[in-house]
Motif scaffolding. Structure first.
Motif, mmCIF file in Angstrom:
data_model
loop_
_atom_site.group_PDB
_atom_site.id
_atom_site.type_symbol
_atom_site.label_atom_id
_atom_site.label_comp_id
_atom_site.label_asym_id
_atom_site.label_seq_id
_atom_site.Cartn_x
_atom_site.Cartn_y
_atom_site.Cartn_z
ATOM 1 N N ALA A 169 0.838 -1.202 0.000
ATOM 2 C CA ALA A 169 0.000 0.000 0.000
ATOM 3 C C ALA A 169 0.873 1.253 0.000
ATOM 4 C CB ALA A 169 -0.934 -0.003 1.210
ATOM 5 N N LEU A 170 1.986 1.205 0.705
ATOM 6 C CA LEU A 170 2.902 2.346 0.727
ATOM 7 C C LEU A 170 3.541 2.590 -0.639
ATOM 8 C CD1 LEU A 170 4.644 1.880 4.179
ATOM 9 C CD2 LEU A 170 3.024 3.653 3.510
ATOM 10 N N VAL A 171 3.858 1.527 -1.348
ATOM 11 C CA VAL A 171 4.436 1.679 -2.693
ATOM 12 C C VAL A 171 3.430 2.363 -3.619
ATOM 13 C CG1 VAL A 171 5.243 0.413 -4.726
ATOM 14 C CG2 VAL A 171 6.066 -0.225 -2.454
ATOM 15 N N LEU A 172 2.181 1.971 -3.541
ATOM 16 C CA LEU A 172 1.140 2.610 -4.366
ATOM 17 C C LEU A 172 0.984 4.082 -3.995
ATOM 18 C CD1 LEU A 172 -1.585 -0.194 -4.420
ATOM 19 C CD2 LEU A 172 -0.028 0.464 -6.272
ATOM 20 N N LEU A 173 0.995 4.378 -2.709
ATOM 21 C CA LEU A 173 0.900 5.769 -2.266
ATOM 22 C C LEU A 173 2.069 6.588 -2.789
ATOM 23 C CD1 LEU A 173 -0.398 8.009 -0.533
ATOM 24 C CD2 LEU A 173 1.001 7.164 1.372
ATOM 25 N N ALA A 174 3.269 6.046 -2.726
ATOM 26 C CA ALA A 174 4.458 6.763 -3.217
ATOM 27 C C ALA A 174 4.326 7.067 -4.710
ATOM 28 C CB ALA A 174 5.721 5.956 -2.943
ATOM 29 N N GLY A 175 3.824 6.120 -5.481
ATOM 30 C CA GLY A 175 3.625 6.357 -6.908
ATOM 31 C C GLY A 175 2.690 7.514 -7.161
#
Length: 182
Positions: A64-70
């Protein structure tokens, strides 16, 4: 509070941090639920028990954090192309409040984070938020002194990088456990 302040201040950095805090709140809820599930004894369908629930929760939180960073990178790119004026005093005040909250939560999670990957994931989320808050405070001060509003999306990109950095180790370690690696 951070979302409302970010919208009022027109600060992508505050909105990015609010998004990160929101995922952290979800991460804490997921970590709590996983902690409960882990304590259940083995049964006829789960003969080894539910010990990997926490690891799975940590993996989902990190993704979920990777998606948020994107998403943060995308919005930062748009803002760098067309910087917007931000209210730096609101940025500083709200980031200072966020820093106090994050440090308090980190203090509460500190001892358990040494023993449990799931809790360590939540602790690292809080550490990332605390560092983001410090960056926003410094950025707000610099914007106030210089008037360089492009600093706000630059801060957002740095927050995005911090999010990716904190998520990467959790992804590697939890995936290794889930795939029964060495």
């Amino acid at each position: 509070v951070e979302i409302a302040a970010g919208l009022q201040a027109r600060s992508l950095a505050l909105l990015s941090d609010a998004g990160h805090n929101f995922t952290d709140a979800l991460a804490l809820l997921l970590a709590s639920f996983a902690f409960y599930v882990e304590s259940k004894p083995p049964d006829s369908t789960k003969t080894y028990g539910y010990q990997r629930a926490g690891v799975l929760a940590a993996f989902v939180n990190a993704l979920a954090l990777v998606l948020l960073a994107g998403y943060i990178f995308y919005e930062s790119y748009l803002r760098l192309r067309a910087p917007q004026e931000v209210a730096e005093k609101i940025m500083i005040a709200v980031a200072a409040l966020g820093l106090a909250v994050n440090l308090g939560i980190m203090f509460g999670l500190r001892s358990a984070s040494r023993r449990d990957l799931n809790v360590r994931s939540a602790f690292i989320h809080m550490l990332g938020d605390a560092i983001s808050s410090v960056g926003i405070i410094i950025g707000g001060l610099v914007i106030g002194w210089t008037g360089y509003h492009w600093i706000d999306p630059l801060l957002s990109m740095l927050i995005g990088l911090l999010i990716l950095w904190t998520a990467w180790d959790i992804i590697k370690e939890s995936l290794n456990i889930l795939l029964e690696g060495l």
